[in-house]
Design an enzyme around this catalytic site. Structure first.
Site, PDB file in Angstrom:
ATOM      1  N   ALA A 213     -19.566  -3.313  -0.531  1.00  0.00           N
ATOM      2  CA  ALA A 213     -19.608  -3.411  -2.003  1.00  0.00           C
ATOM      3  C   ALA A 213     -19.418  -2.060  -2.688  1.00  0.00           C
ATOM      4  CB  ALA A 213     -20.920  -4.065  -2.447  1.00  0.00           C
ATOM      5  N   LYS A 214     -18.295  -1.427  -2.375  1.00  0.00           N
ATOM      6  CA  LYS A 214     -17.955  -0.133  -2.984  1.00  0.00           C
ATOM      7  C   LYS A 214     -19.053   0.917  -2.777  1.00  0.00           C
ATOM      8  CE  LYS A 214     -14.908  -2.121  -6.488  1.00  0.00           C
ATOM      9  NZ  LYS A 214     -14.584  -2.258  -7.927  1.00  0.00           N
ATOM     10  N   GLY A 215     -19.691   0.868  -1.617  1.00  0.00           N
ATOM     11  CA  GLY A 215     -20.711   1.854  -1.279  1.00  0.00           C
ATOM     12  C   GLY A 215     -22.090   1.540  -1.813  1.00  0.00           C
ATOM     13  N   LEU A 216     -22.231   0.439  -2.562  1.00  0.00           N
ATOM     14  CA  LEU A 216     -23.546   0.067  -3.084  1.00  0.00           C
ATOM     15  C   LEU A 216     -24.491  -0.350  -1.956  1.00  0.00           C
ATOM     16  CD1 LEU A 216     -22.367  -1.992  -6.189  1.00  0.00           C
ATOM     17  CD2 LEU A 216     -23.667   0.159  -6.268  1.00  0.00           C
ATOM     18  N   LEU A 217     -23.914  -0.858  -0.865  1.00  0.00           N
ATOM     19  CA  LEU A 217     -24.737  -1.305   0.258  1.00  0.00           C
ATOM     20  C   LEU A 217     -24.712  -0.276   1.387  1.00  0.00           C
ATOM     21  CD1 LEU A 217     -23.693  -5.076   0.235  1.00  0.00           C
ATOM     22  CD2 LEU A 217     -25.818  -4.074  -0.636  1.00  0.00           C
ATOM     23  N   THR A 218     -24.961   0.972   1.017  1.00  0.00           N
ATOM     24  CA  THR A 218     -25.046   2.069   1.976  1.00  0.00           C
ATOM     25  C   THR A 218     -26.241   2.937   1.606  1.00  0.00           C
ATOM     26  OG1 THR A 218     -23.712   3.641   0.693  1.00  0.00           O
ATOM     27  CG2 THR A 218     -22.513   2.109   2.136  1.00  0.00           C
TER      28      THR A 218
ATOM     29  N   TYR B  22       0.828  -1.197   0.000  1.00  0.00           N
ATOM     30  CA  TYR B  22       0.000   0.000   0.000  1.00  0.00           C
ATOM     31  C   TYR B  22       0.871   1.258   0.000  1.00  0.00           C
ATOM     32  CZ  TYR B  22      -3.767  -3.197   1.448  1.00  0.00           C
ATOM     33  OH  TYR B  22      -4.672  -4.230   1.540  1.00  0.00           O
TER      34      TYR B  22
ATOM     35  N   GLY C 219     -14.632  -5.616   1.436  1.00  0.00           N
ATOM     36  CA  GLY C 219     -15.686  -5.293   0.479  1.00  0.00           C
ATOM     37  C   GLY C 219     -17.080  -5.497   1.019  1.00  0.00           C
TER      38      GLY C 219
END
Length: 302
Positions: free
Chosen positions: A200-205, A51, A197
């Site tokens: 899910a990249k903010g899809l589950l917010t 990183y 994850g």
């Protein structure tokens, strides 16, 4: 915050782990986020030597050195930066792991790593050499436990069957349920899941519908399927981010959800979602609404 045992080890990890890859590159800003994590009971911190070309480990080390005895610190190894610094190659050799662990110790300002993870893996690796190296580092007291970060079932199965690994990090969420097929493998080998994850990249917010509208596809979900599933999940009688977190935590094999945060506000929102209870029937409904898929590649018997 609740803690869970890591495999059969003496280590216990907080149910939320801070994924440090998303931390700001400014030390002061990163310190503030890590302080919020500590104040809210997060004790598991996850980074990697790759990183930001090692700079992330330095930031994490600086921020946590005064709390070292109170936290579980994890990093990863196997991706070797090119001398030019513009790319990397896969190197799971004993020589590289041994060099890399000492470099990580220096950057992290510590004399031991709690969980040292192989950052990937292929079937071409000399797995016996990798495991022997990890076991040797453990005997020396340089690492306390070790694991693997991979989504390849054949690599995971071989690694677990031959080693005393306590953890496997995999991408896992309501929208990516492929790891569920392998939970029994982890349980039978006394290994704990670190899920990444989870949101899910903010899809589950709360921003899920907005993000879905701008997303062409997600794994096997087409754009339209994604919009539809997020819409029905969002209509359930609980915050979507809370449903997402507690769905992952409902499995006993789960240790920590590795959640990233680039700001204090983002981390506090995740912590608030964690503390919002979600009834079992809602989690069951969410399960019925989403696809339960399997990995089509890297099969154990392929």
């Amino acid at each position: 915050m609740k803690k869970r045992q890591l495999g059969k080890s003496d280590l216990y990890v907080s149910e939320i782990g801070l994924g440090c890859m998303s931390l700001p590159v400014e030390q002061a800003a990163a310190n503030n986020i890590i302080q919020v994590a500590l104040e809210n009971g997060i004790t598991y911190f996850d980074t990697a030597d790759l990183y930001n070309k090692g700079e992330n480990e330095k930031i994490v080390g600086n921020a946590l050195k005064s709390n070292r005895q109170n936290i579980i610190l994890a990093t990863k190894v196997g991706n070797r930066l090119n001398k030019s610094g513009d790319g990397w190659s896969w190197d799971p050799s004993k020589e590289w792991i041994t060099d890399a662990v000492h470099a990580s110790l220096k950057r992290l300002q510590t004399d031991y790593i709690d969980v040292y993870q192989l950052h990937g893996g292929t079937m071409e690796d000399d797995v016996d050499e990798v495991i022997d190296t990890m076991e040797s580092l453990q005997k020396e007291g340089i690492i306390r436990e070790y694991g693997i970060s991979s989504i390849r079932p054949n690599v995971i199965e071989r690694f677990l069957s031959k080693s005393n690994a306590v953890s496997v990090m995999m991408q896992y969420s309501l929208l990516d349920r492929r790891p569920e097929e392998w939970f029994s493998l982890l349980e039978n080998n006394s290994a704990t899941l670190f899920s990444r994850g989870t949101l899910a990249k903010g899809l589950l917010t709360a921003e899920g519908l907005t993000r879905a509208s701008k997303t062409d596809e997600y794994l096997s979900y087409t754009h339209q399927e994604l919009l539809e599933v997020i819409k029905v999940l969002d209509a359930l009688d609980a915050p979507l981010s809370s449903i997402a977190q507690h769905y992952v935590l409902r499995n006993d094999v789960t240790g920590s959800m590795i959640l990233g945060a680039s700001s204090e506000k983002q981390l506090l929102e995740s912590i608030q979602s964690y503390h919002t209870e979600v009834p079992h029937n809602i989690l069951q409904t969410a399960s019925e609404l989403t696809k339960k898929e399997i990995y089509m590649e890297h099969r154990v018997n392929s």
